[in-house]
Design an enzyme around this catalytic site. Structure first.
Site, PDB file in Angstrom:
ATOM      1  N   ARG A 116     -21.928   2.241  -9.859  1.00 38.97           N
ATOM      2  CA  ARG A 116     -21.669   1.273  -8.889  1.00 38.97           C
ATOM      3  C   ARG A 116     -21.638   1.745  -7.423  1.00 38.97           C
ATOM      4  NH1 ARG A 116     -17.009  -2.363  -7.399  1.00 38.97           N
ATOM      5  NH2 ARG A 116     -18.214  -3.724  -5.856  1.00 38.97           N
ATOM      6  N   HIS A 139     -20.250  -4.394   0.986  1.00 43.81           N
ATOM      7  CA  HIS A 139     -18.736  -3.954   0.680  1.00 43.81           C
ATOM      8  C   HIS A 139     -18.064  -3.494   1.714  1.00 43.81           C
ATOM      9  CE1 HIS A 139     -16.243  -1.815  -3.070  1.00 43.81           C
ATOM     10  NE2 HIS A 139     -15.494  -1.958  -1.926  1.00 43.81           N
ATOM     11  N   GLU A 161     -15.769  -8.697  -3.359  1.00 43.00           N
ATOM     12  CA  GLU A 161     -14.646  -9.014  -3.201  1.00 43.00           C
ATOM     13  C   GLU A 161     -14.338  -9.996  -2.001  1.00 43.00           C
ATOM     14  OE1 GLU A 161     -11.254  -6.077  -3.220  1.00 43.00           O
ATOM     15  OE2 GLU A 161     -11.792  -5.901  -5.354  1.00 43.00           O
ATOM     16  N   ASN A 174     -13.041  -7.082 -10.380  1.00 42.38           N
ATOM     17  CA  ASN A 174     -12.158  -6.211 -10.186  1.00 42.38           C
ATOM     18  C   ASN A 174     -10.768  -6.493 -10.356  1.00 42.38           C
ATOM     19  OD1 ASN A 174     -14.421  -5.327  -9.122  1.00 42.38           O
ATOM     20  ND2 ASN A 174     -13.694  -5.165  -6.981  1.00 42.38           N
ATOM     21  N   TYR A 191      -6.371  -5.065 -10.685  1.00 42.32           N
ATOM     22  CA  TYR A 191      -5.570  -3.806 -10.322  1.00 42.32           C
ATOM     23  C   TYR A 191      -4.024  -4.050 -10.807  1.00 42.32           C
ATOM     24  CZ  TYR A 191      -9.347  -1.509  -7.943  1.00 42.32           C
ATOM     25  OH  TYR A 191     -10.206  -0.876  -7.744  1.00 42.32           O
ATOM     26  N   GLU A 237     -14.296  -2.893 -11.139  1.00 40.48           N
ATOM     27  CA  GLU A 237     -13.517  -1.999 -10.754  1.00 40.48           C
ATOM     28  C   GLU A 237     -12.128  -2.295 -11.609  1.00 40.48           C
ATOM     29  OE1 GLU A 237     -12.406  -1.966  -6.272  1.00 40.48           O
ATOM     30  OE2 GLU A 237     -14.415  -2.082  -5.975  1.00 40.48           O
TER      31      GLU A 237
HETATM   32  C1  FCB Z   1     -10.510  -2.873  -3.955  1.00 39.00           C
HETATM   33  C2  FCB Z   1     -11.807  -2.322  -3.108  1.00 39.00           C
HETATM   34  C3  FCB Z   1     -12.217  -1.178  -3.375  1.00 39.00           C
HETATM   35  C4  FCB Z   1     -11.003  -0.051  -3.476  1.00 39.00           C
HETATM   36  C5  FCB Z   1     -10.002  -0.599  -4.301  1.00 39.00           C
HETATM   37  C6  FCB Z   1      -8.724   0.167  -4.695  1.00 39.00           C
HETATM   38  O1  FCB Z   1     -10.157  -4.146  -3.333  1.00 39.00           O
HETATM   39  O2  FCB Z   1     -13.028  -3.178  -3.482  1.00 39.00           O
HETATM   40  O3  FCB Z   1     -12.947  -0.770  -2.141  1.00 39.00           O
HETATM   41  O4  FCB Z   1     -10.452   0.067  -2.492  1.00 39.00           O
HETATM   42  O5  FCB Z   1      -9.633  -2.011  -4.082  1.00 39.00           O
END
Ligand code: FCB
Length: 471
Positions: free
Chosen positions: A105, A148, A193, A319, A321, A377
């Protein structure tokens, strides 16, 4: 210094076969990850890796401007050189292929491929053509994100995402890209995002262009989503064989107590992070609770906009985290209540794989038209060091294993998840945190540009090799 990526291109297999350690990554035998059609790849983004910001006619982006503004980025870092991928792309693709990763990607830098009058910049376009052709030759599935975050500065000078016209300029850009690159792209994602572009860029100012006003955030979001909706039919027309979608970051908000006020706070957190984006895309409406959280911030919406935004999608990129634990702020909103004694990463983010599973299963219930999902992500930052030529990123290995297990649980609960991209292929420019935070499965020494495959990447490569060999 010379590009050292070639030196690591055969590292995964040799390093893995010599390893005396048990494999701490490999998924259990009953995991859906063993299915050969579950795409496993890695992700990057243009401004974070390319460098070469003044080369071959590239125009300035809002991130060039923002990172050059004192105090905006840790240590004053900028993306001017980054991983020098604009010059080292061939070796980087060799590295990706040598790890056996099946998907890549990447994003296109809008200011590299179009001039201020909307005319194509051939040299910039050729860079992406070469790259995508090489991926095709290697049999790597390409997911291309159009935006992006590196908005051309000349568009920001005319109001950026606060100006409705930017949505139409984006559709022009999508038109040019899909005419030029049709046949080389497997999947197009319009935006990465939009929450970050709208809220961090225009709502609290932590990201470029650095404006801070809730009203700006909701209007910028509307124009971003409109840009997406205008681009989808354009991409379909020019490149019918590819998949079309969008990438959203999602947040898990948990309540600090059982009190109704804290439960409501957690709900509002998820409205702001998830429903703000997914409701317009999948239901054609904004969640009203958003305007309880931010009273008086309703964006200007013209007739037909919501239908445009809700154009059917072939996939939704997710995405994920971390989670955020919240309590009521006593008024309309929420406040973070960081939990003590939990595992965290170099970013301070809590490691919470269940959040990914819970959000995915929750979306399946909320959105009857939920498209097939790719995790576009997931990953973590750690302060990785090369010691005797190796990087032992034990926390990342465990992080990835646990998040992939959460994906497997979601699949078993009936969510159609078709693939997973590690963030990131290599350490890179982590926006407001510059180069300090290392998210790569490949280490980058920024003084030499030497790439060193971390142990996490070796183990992913080993798994992919085993999966491929399975009958
Ligand atoms: C996301 C972004 C990516 C990277 C990760 C850690 O928010 O899309 O570019 O910075 O976080």
């Amino acid at each position: 210094m010379a590009n050292d990526a070639s030196a690591v291109s055969d590292a995964p297999s040799s390093a893995v076969s010599n390893s005396p350690l048990a494999d701490p990554f490999s998924p259990p035998a009953d995991s859906s990850l063993w299915r050969k059609n579950f795409l496993l790849g890695a992700a990057t983004a243009s401004y974070q890796i390319e460098g070469a910001v003044d080369e071959d006619g590239r125009l300035p982006s809002i991130w060039d401007t923002f990172s050059a503004t004192p105090g905006k980025v840790l240590a004053g870092d900028t993306g001017a050189v980054a991983c020098d991928h604009y010059h080292r792309w061939e070796a980087d693709i060799d590295m990706l292929a040598s790890l056996g990763l099946e998907g890549y990607r990447l994003s296109i830098a809008w200011p590299r491929v179009m001039d201020a009058a909307g005319r194509p910049n051939r040299k910039g376009l050729d860079f992406y053509k070469r790259l995508l052709n090489r991926l095709k030759e290697k049999g790597i599935t390409s997911f291309v994100t159009l935006y992006h975050w590196d908005l051309p500065q000349h568009l920001e000078d005319r109001g950026g995402w606060l100006n409705r016209d930017t949505a139409y300029r984006f559709a022009d850009y999508a038109d040019l890209m899909s005419r030029e690159l049709a046949g080389t792209v497997d999947a197009w994602a319009t935006l990465n995002e939009p929450w970050c572009s709208a809220y961090l860029g225009y709502g609290n100012g932590h990201h470029a262009p650095g404006l801070a006003n809730d009203r700006f955030a909701t209007q910028a979001m509307h124009h971003l989503l409109l840009a997406h909706g205008l681009a989808i039919p354009v991409l379909r027309g020019n490149d019918p064989a590819s998949q079309k979608g969008i990438v959203a970051n999602i947040g898990r908000g948990t309540a600090n107590s059982d009190s109704a006020a804290d439960q409501r706070a957690a709900h509002l957190f998820e409205v702001q992070h998830n429903a703000w984006i997914l409701d317009p895309l999948l239901k054609g409406e904004y969640p009203l609770d958003l305007f309880e959280l931010w009273p008086g911030t309703e964006p200007l919406v013209l007739d037909g906009d919501m239908q445009t935004i809700a154009a059917p999608l072939d996939f939704l990129g997710i995405n994920y985290y971390f989670r955020t634990n919240v309590a009521s702020d006593g008024a309309h909103g929420f406040r973070d209540v960081p939990l003590e004694g939990v595992e965290r990463t170099q970013m301070g983010w809590e490691v919470y794989p269940d959040g990914l599973r819970d959000l995915l299963t929750g979306f399946k219930k909320t959105y009857r038209n939920l498209p097939p999902i790719y995790i576009t992500e997931n990953g973590m930052a750690s302060d990785d060091k090369v010691i005797d030529g190796h990087v032992d990123d034990a926390q990342r290995i465990s992080f990835l294993k646990r998040h992939l297990a959460a994906v497997d649980q979601a699949i078993k609960a009936g969510v159609d998840v078709r693939g997973y991209f590690l963030w990131s292929l290599m350490d890179n420019f982590e926006w407001a945190f510059g180069y300090e935070r290392r998210f790569g499965v490949v280490h980058v020494d920024y003084s030499t540009q030497k790439r060193t495959v971390k142990r996490s990447a070796e183990l992913v490569a080993k798994f992919l090799k085993e999966r491929k060999a399975k009958v």
